[in-house]
Design a protein around this motif. Structure first.
Motif, PDB file in Angstrom:
ATOM      1  N   MET A 169      44.578 -42.822 -15.166  1.00  0.00           N
ATOM      2  CA  MET A 169      45.549 -42.800 -16.255  1.00  0.00           C
ATOM      3  C   MET A 169      45.638 -44.166 -16.931  1.00  0.00           C
ATOM      4  SD  MET A 169      48.519 -40.364 -14.633  1.00  0.00           S
ATOM      5  CE  MET A 169      49.477 -40.217 -16.129  1.00  0.00           C
ATOM      6  N   GLU A 170      45.604 -45.223 -16.131  1.00  0.00           N
ATOM      7  CA  GLU A 170      45.661 -46.571 -16.686  1.00  0.00           C
ATOM      8  C   GLU A 170      44.423 -46.852 -17.540  1.00  0.00           C
ATOM      9  OE1 GLU A 170      47.184 -50.920 -15.281  1.00  0.00           O
ATOM     10  OE2 GLU A 170      46.151 -49.707 -13.794  1.00  0.00           O
ATOM     11  N   ALA A 171      43.267 -46.410 -17.060  1.00  0.00           N
ATOM     12  CA  ALA A 171      42.026 -46.609 -17.818  1.00  0.00           C
ATOM     13  C   ALA A 171      42.077 -45.862 -19.146  1.00  0.00           C
ATOM     14  CB  ALA A 171      40.830 -46.143 -16.995  1.00  0.00           C
ATOM     15  N   LYS A 172      42.736 -44.708 -19.148  1.00  0.00           N
ATOM     16  CA  LYS A 172      42.867 -43.914 -20.376  1.00  0.00           C
ATOM     17  C   LYS A 172      44.009 -44.413 -21.257  1.00  0.00           C
ATOM     18  CE  LYS A 172      41.093 -39.638 -18.336  1.00  0.00           C
ATOM     19  NZ  LYS A 172      41.477 -38.309 -17.823  1.00  0.00           N
ATOM     20  N   GLY A 173      44.878 -45.254 -20.692  1.00  0.00           N
ATOM     21  CA  GLY A 173      46.019 -45.772 -21.450  1.00  0.00           C
ATOM     22  C   GLY A 173      47.090 -44.735 -21.711  1.00  0.00           C
ATOM     23  N   VAL A 174      47.281 -43.815 -20.742  1.00  0.00           N
ATOM     24  CA  VAL A 174      48.286 -42.764 -20.917  1.00  0.00           C
ATOM     25  C   VAL A 174      49.311 -42.820 -19.793  1.00  0.00           C
ATOM     26  CG1 VAL A 174      46.726 -41.229 -22.161  1.00  0.00           C
ATOM     27  CG2 VAL A 174      46.905 -41.033 -19.681  1.00  0.00           C
ATOM     28  N   GLU A 175      50.518 -42.364 -20.110  1.00  0.00           N
ATOM     29  CA  GLU A 175      51.568 -42.251 -19.098  1.00  0.00           C
ATOM     30  C   GLU A 175      51.777 -40.806 -18.685  1.00  0.00           C
ATOM     31  OE1 GLU A 175      55.220 -44.134 -20.262  1.00  0.00           O
ATOM     32  OE2 GLU A 175      54.438 -46.122 -19.845  1.00  0.00           O
ATOM     33  N   GLN A 176      51.140 -39.895 -19.406  1.00  0.00           N
ATOM     34  CA  GLN A 176      51.305 -38.478 -19.120  1.00  0.00           C
ATOM     35  C   GLN A 176      50.020 -37.757 -19.484  1.00  0.00           C
ATOM     36  OE1 GLN A 176      55.010 -36.545 -20.391  1.00  0.00           O
ATOM     37  NE2 GLN A 176      53.771 -35.014 -21.428  1.00  0.00           N
ATOM     38  N   GLN A 177      49.630 -36.810 -18.633  1.00  0.00           N
ATOM     39  CA  GLN A 177      48.468 -35.987 -18.957  1.00  0.00           C
ATOM     40  C   GLN A 177      48.554 -34.680 -18.196  1.00  0.00           C
ATOM     41  OE1 GLN A 177      45.237 -38.609 -17.678  1.00  0.00           O
ATOM     42  NE2 GLN A 177      44.656 -37.128 -16.123  1.00  0.00           N
ATOM     43  N   THR A 178      47.829 -33.701 -18.657  1.00  0.00           N
ATOM     44  CA  THR A 178      47.806 -32.409 -17.982  1.00  0.00           C
ATOM     45  C   THR A 178      46.474 -32.244 -17.264  1.00  0.00           C
ATOM     46  OG1 THR A 178      46.971 -31.319 -19.969  1.00  0.00           O
ATOM     47  CG2 THR A 178      49.359 -31.286 -19.628  1.00  0.00           C
ATOM     48  N   ALA A 179      46.539 -31.484 -16.176  1.00  0.00           N
ATOM     49  CA  ALA A 179      45.343 -31.122 -15.415  1.00  0.00           C
ATOM     50  C   ALA A 179      45.548 -29.680 -14.974  1.00  0.00           C
ATOM     51  CB  ALA A 179      45.157 -32.042 -14.222  1.00  0.00           C
ATOM     52  N   GLY A 180      45.047 -28.756 -15.784  1.00  0.00           N
ATOM     53  CA  GLY A 180      45.285 -27.344 -15.487  1.00  0.00           C
ATOM     54  C   GLY A 180      46.762 -27.025 -15.605  1.00  0.00           C
ATOM     55  N   ASP A 181      47.338 -26.506 -14.532  1.00  0.00           N
ATOM     56  CA  ASP A 181      48.758 -26.151 -14.525  1.00  0.00           C
ATOM     57  C   ASP A 181      49.666 -27.336 -14.210  1.00  0.00           C
ATOM     58  OD1 ASP A 181      48.089 -23.512 -15.049  1.00  0.00           O
ATOM     59  OD2 ASP A 181      48.111 -22.923 -12.931  1.00  0.00           O
ATOM     60  N   PHE A 182      49.087 -28.504 -13.958  1.00  0.00           N
ATOM     61  CA  PHE A 182      49.865 -29.669 -13.530  1.00  0.00           C
ATOM     62  C   PHE A 182      50.112 -30.628 -14.686  1.00  0.00           C
ATOM     63  CE2 PHE A 182      47.369 -28.248  -9.873  1.00  0.00           C
ATOM     64  CZ  PHE A 182      48.379 -27.997  -8.965  1.00  0.00           C
ATOM     65  N   LEU A 183      51.321 -31.147 -14.724  1.00  0.00           N
ATOM     66  CA  LEU A 183      51.677 -32.201 -15.665  1.00  0.00           C
ATOM     67  C   LEU A 183      51.880 -33.462 -14.828  1.00  0.00           C
ATOM     68  CD1 LEU A 183      52.484 -33.266 -18.438  1.00  0.00           C
ATOM     69  CD2 LEU A 183      54.819 -32.512 -17.948  1.00  0.00           C
ATOM     70  N   ILE A 184      51.073 -34.477 -15.102  1.00  0.00           N
ATOM     71  CA  ILE A 184      51.108 -35.717 -14.323  1.00  0.00           C
ATOM     72  C   ILE A 184      51.761 -36.789 -15.175  1.00  0.00           C
ATOM     73  CG2 ILE A 184      49.734 -37.412 -13.091  1.00  0.00           C
ATOM     74  CD1 ILE A 184      47.447 -35.210 -13.233  1.00  0.00           C
ATOM     75  N   ARG A 185      52.769 -37.445 -14.609  1.00  0.00           N
ATOM     76  CA  ARG A 185      53.446 -38.538 -15.307  1.00  0.00           C
ATOM     77  C   ARG A 185      53.413 -39.775 -14.425  1.00  0.00           C
ATOM     78  NH1 ARG A 185      57.912 -34.584 -16.561  1.00  0.00           N
ATOM     79  NH2 ARG A 185      57.499 -33.926 -18.698  1.00  0.00           N
ATOM     80  N   TRP A 186      53.115 -40.906 -15.052  1.00  0.00           N
ATOM     81  CA  TRP A 186      53.217 -42.209 -14.389  1.00  0.00           C
ATOM     82  C   TRP A 186      53.854 -43.120 -15.414  1.00  0.00           C
ATOM     83  CZ3 TRP A 186      49.168 -46.471 -13.689  1.00  0.00           C
ATOM     84  CH2 TRP A 186      49.616 -47.398 -12.759  1.00  0.00           C
ATOM     85  N   THR A 187      55.176 -43.124 -15.381  1.00  0.00           N
ATOM     86  CA  THR A 187      55.945 -43.794 -16.417  1.00  0.00           C
ATOM     87  C   THR A 187      56.652 -45.027 -15.879  1.00  0.00           C
ATOM     88  OG1 THR A 187      57.840 -42.366 -15.952  1.00  0.00           O
ATOM     89  CG2 THR A 187      56.348 -41.638 -17.680  1.00  0.00           C
ATOM     90  N   THR A 188      56.972 -45.921 -16.795  1.00  0.00           N
ATOM     91  CA  THR A 188      57.726 -47.117 -16.467  1.00  0.00           C
ATOM     92  C   THR A 188      59.210 -46.764 -16.512  1.00  0.00           C
ATOM     93  OG1 THR A 188      56.018 -48.468 -17.474  1.00  0.00           O
ATOM     94  CG2 THR A 188      58.167 -49.498 -17.148  1.00  0.00           C
ATOM     95  N   VAL A 189      59.928 -47.150 -15.468  1.00  0.00           N
ATOM     96  CA  VAL A 189      61.352 -46.849 -15.377  1.00  0.00           C
ATOM     97  C   VAL A 189      62.095 -48.159 -15.170  1.00  0.00           C
ATOM     98  CG1 VAL A 189      63.132 -45.625 -14.078  1.00  0.00           C
ATOM     99  CG2 VAL A 189      60.871 -44.606 -14.356  1.00  0.00           C
ATOM    100  N   LEU A 190      63.119 -48.405 -15.960  1.00  0.00           N
ATOM    101  CA  LEU A 190      63.938 -49.603 -15.831  1.00  0.00           C
ATOM    102  C   LEU A 190      65.209 -49.246 -15.074  1.00  0.00           C
ATOM    103  CD1 LEU A 190      64.365 -52.574 -16.585  1.00  0.00           C
ATOM    104  CD2 LEU A 190      65.432 -51.793 -18.685  1.00  0.00           C
ATOM    105  N   THR A 191      65.478 -49.967 -13.993  1.00  0.00           N
ATOM    106  CA  THR A 191      66.692 -49.718 -13.217  1.00  0.00           C
ATOM    107  C   THR A 191      67.464 -51.021 -13.024  1.00  0.00           C
ATOM    108  OG1 THR A 191      65.550 -50.076 -11.118  1.00  0.00           O
ATOM    109  CG2 THR A 191      65.652 -47.815 -11.912  1.00  0.00           C
ATOM    110  N   SER A 192      68.730 -50.891 -12.746  1.00  0.00           N
ATOM    111  CA  SER A 192      69.574 -52.044 -12.420  1.00  0.00           C
ATOM    112  C   SER A 192      70.048 -51.868 -10.986  1.00  0.00           C
ATOM    113  CB  SER A 192      70.781 -52.108 -13.353  1.00  0.00           C
ATOM    114  OG  SER A 192      70.360 -52.321 -14.674  1.00  0.00           O
ATOM    115  N   ARG A 193      69.898 -52.901 -10.183  1.00  0.00           N
ATOM    116  CA  ARG A 193      70.304 -52.841  -8.785  1.00  0.00           C
ATOM    117  C   ARG A 193      71.199 -54.027  -8.452  1.00  0.00           C
ATOM    118  NH1 ARG A 193      65.217 -50.195  -5.692  1.00  0.00           N
ATOM    119  NH2 ARG A 193      64.786 -48.733  -7.330  1.00  0.00           N
TER     120      ARG A 193
END
Length: 91
Positions: free
Chosen positions: A38-62
């Motif tokens: 996904m990083e090589a493709k420059g995407v945060e979301q992609q589909t693979a058949g019936d699957f939706l794959i997400r690798w997103t940046t999340v900002l949290t406060s702790r």
């Protein structure tokens, strides 16, 4: 439970834990392969058949309890509470 039965259960437990670690390693390796693709493709979301794959940046406060403890030690101690638990281990 006899000592022999207990020993057999511990042996089985140790073997299952070994298998679990091996599986966890395989799972992490597969996740890393997917993330690298996904990083090589420059995407945060992609589909693979019936699957939706997400690798997103999340900002949290702790809450930084270590800094708070250093800067406000007496207040920190005022809100501490003890907890009791039991630890299971086999050596």
């Amino acid at each position: 439970m006899t000592e022999r039965m207990l020993q057999n259960r511990v042996k089985k437990l140790k073997e299952l834990e070994r298998q679990q670690k091996e599986l966890e390693g395989q799972i992490e390796a597969l996740k890393e392969e997917i993330k690298a693709d996904m990083e090589a493709k420059g995407v945060e979301q992609q589909t693979a058949g019936d699957f939706l794959i997400r690798w997103t940046t999340v900002l949290t406060s702790r809450f930084d309890s270590k800094v708070f403890q250093k800067e406000h030690e007496s207040l920190y101690k005022q809100y501490l509470k003890q907890a009791t638990s039991r630890r299971f281990s086999i050596a």
